[in-house]
Design a protein around this motif. Sequence first.
Motif, PDB file in Angstrom:
ATOM      1  N   THR A 278       0.462  -0.901  -0.269  1.00  0.00           N
ATOM      2  CA  THR A 278       0.070   0.124   0.265  1.00  0.00           C
ATOM      3  C   THR A 278       0.703   0.803   0.543  1.00  0.00           C
ATOM      4  N   LEU A 279       1.208   1.333  -1.215  1.00  0.00           N
ATOM      5  CA  LEU A 279       2.610   2.122  -1.115  1.00  0.00           C
ATOM      6  C   LEU A 279       1.782   3.725  -1.670  1.00  0.00           C
ATOM      7  N   LEU A 280       0.912   4.546  -2.163  1.00  0.00           N
ATOM      8  CA  LEU A 280      -0.273   5.396  -2.173  1.00  0.00           C
ATOM      9  C   LEU A 280      -0.277   5.144  -1.102  1.00  0.00           C
ATOM     10  N   GLY A 334      -2.771   4.065  -9.426  1.00  0.00           N
ATOM     11  CA  GLY A 334      -1.934   4.826  -8.793  1.00  0.00           C
ATOM     12  C   GLY A 334      -0.529   4.032  -8.041  1.00  0.00           C
ATOM     13  N   GLU A 335      -1.131   3.200  -7.630  1.00  0.00           N
ATOM     14  CA  GLU A 335      -0.582   1.931  -7.031  1.00  0.00           C
ATOM     15  C   GLU A 335       0.603   1.082  -7.653  1.00  0.00           C
ATOM     16  N   LEU A 336       0.016   1.141  -9.735  1.00  0.00           N
ATOM     17  CA  LEU A 336       1.308   0.694  -9.601  1.00  0.00           C
ATOM     18  C   LEU A 336       2.161   1.403 -10.195  1.00  0.00           C
ATOM     19  N   VAL A 337       2.707   2.909 -10.550  1.00  0.00           N
ATOM     20  CA  VAL A 337       3.009   3.667 -10.929  1.00  0.00           C
ATOM     21  C   VAL A 337       4.007   3.426  -9.616  1.00  0.00           C
ATOM     22  N   CYS A 338       3.587   3.653  -8.321  1.00  0.00           N
ATOM     23  CA  CYS A 338       4.362   3.372  -6.802  1.00  0.00           C
ATOM     24  C   CYS A 338       5.231   2.523  -7.237  1.00  0.00           C
ATOM     25  N   LEU A 339       3.855   1.046  -7.474  1.00  0.00           N
ATOM     26  CA  LEU A 339       5.168  -0.001  -7.405  1.00  0.00           C
ATOM     27  C   LEU A 339       6.538  -0.480  -8.650  1.00  0.00           C
ATOM     28  N   VAL A 340       6.047   0.799  -9.325  1.00  0.00           N
ATOM     29  CA  VAL A 340       6.777   0.497 -10.327  1.00  0.00           C
ATOM     30  C   VAL A 340       8.729   1.294 -10.153  1.00  0.00           C
ATOM     31  N   GLU A 341       8.085   1.947  -9.960  1.00  0.00           N
ATOM     32  CA  GLU A 341       8.902   3.185  -8.979  1.00  0.00           C
ATOM     33  C   GLU A 341      10.242   3.129  -8.020  1.00  0.00           C
ATOM     34  N   ALA A 342       9.207   1.407  -6.598  1.00  0.00           N
ATOM     35  CA  ALA A 342      10.032   0.466  -5.966  1.00  0.00           C
ATOM     36  C   ALA A 342      10.495  -0.006  -7.049  1.00  0.00           C
ATOM     37  N   GLN A 348       5.355  -6.773 -13.713  1.00  0.00           N
ATOM     38  CA  GLN A 348       4.879  -7.484 -12.918  1.00  0.00           C
ATOM     39  C   GLN A 348       3.773  -6.564 -11.198  1.00  0.00           C
ATOM     40  N   ALA A 349       3.479  -5.381 -11.874  1.00  0.00           N
ATOM     41  CA  ALA A 349       2.671  -4.444 -11.277  1.00  0.00           C
ATOM     42  C   ALA A 349       1.338  -5.324 -12.016  1.00  0.00           C
TER      43      ALA A 349
END
Length: 420
Positions: A278-280, A334-342, A348-349
């Motif tokens: 839950t990065l967002l 938006g969470e998928l964007v955060c997962l890619v940034e991480a 995978q996202a």
Amino acid sequence: MGGAMKVLSNARVIDGTGAAPLKNATIVIRGDRIDSIATRSQADFPADADIVDCAGMTVLPGLIDCHDHMANHGYDLAHRWGIDEPESTRHLRTAAVLRQTLEAGYTMIRDAGGLDAGFKRAIDEGLAVGPRLMLSISIVSPIGGIGDRMAPSGDCCCLPGDPLLPSGVVETLADVRPVVRKMVRAGADFIKCATTGGASSRPGHGPRDGAFNLDEMQALVEEAHALDRRVMCHALGGRGLDIAIAAGVDSIEHGCYLDEDPRHLDMMAARGIVFVPTLLVYEYHRKSPQPHVRERAHHLYQHHVLAIQKALKAGVKIVAGTDAGGHGHPANAGELVCLVEAGLTPMQAIQAATSWAAECCGKEAELGTVEKGKLADLVVVSGDPLADIGMLREPANIRLVLKGGEAVARSAPLRQNIAL
Ligand SMILES: [Zn+2]
């Protein structure tokens, strides 16, 4: 029977398994299920089928958010205690969010607390439009835990509870099993519990402050599993994180300090415990007006990113969840964007929000991939999300959403933006 058949032709398909995209595919949908997927030359369907030309578009499995609070609309205390607006207005607000979420391509949501079983029934009856729902009803925690309605002043909520959302507060070990049974009686598909505080919890109950002892958590997990319910556990760090993993919960929600003790991720990998970071929500908390929340969110950020990278290496499945509700209802993708940034790849996202998310919900036999025989929960988007994962956040790019083979009609925009 031709009328009951839908065909998506000329589609580029990302099937959710992690396999390379299929080009020029034809997906035939009969009733609520995927009947076949074939390259164009092999496709076989009646001439009167309902054909959608998907040239230039990508078909994905319906997206899944495994940590959302659909019935929450802000962190404000008056709102959380349900005294800022009439219940009926709040329920209609929640119904609008359910609809908006489905229209955005999210065909299943696992609610992490606060959404009562009446919404699921309303969607089943056709009274409301929304995603498939997996419910947890109320958060189970001990006195002073995040499920306890207590203000920073020390006041406890003076209002009668909603009978559809029974209290999740456990006073002693003997209360654990009855509270689990009450959640199941009220319609819980999952048991949501918390063994630590969080970024937004009151001062004095932070990310490393514990809630529940090992005996209580073992009783909780045992009772939930005896009732065929999985346990999703809010746990950020410290002793509470340790206890959650030792007790054998099924998913760790948030898990910000999973980078600290290598035994944690190894045990999660060995036991198949999934990680829903839950990065967002932490992106939001880093800008919080409350200093204690902002400070906690800044402190945990680097740990959280490292936890995700180590989890990938350890073979722990990462699943997408936004923890939306308190921070409003922004686009779930938006969470998928955060997962890619991480550190996840865009593929995978997408898996984190499709096949891995379906596994997290125990629904992998029916949902999460574009495969013959599965339910036809599909989203058709313009362009290529592998080239730009952020495009999934834009409503204009979501061209068609199918839930159980049925197209979701787009509603008129609201006068006020409920996304906050
Ligand atoms: Zn949450």
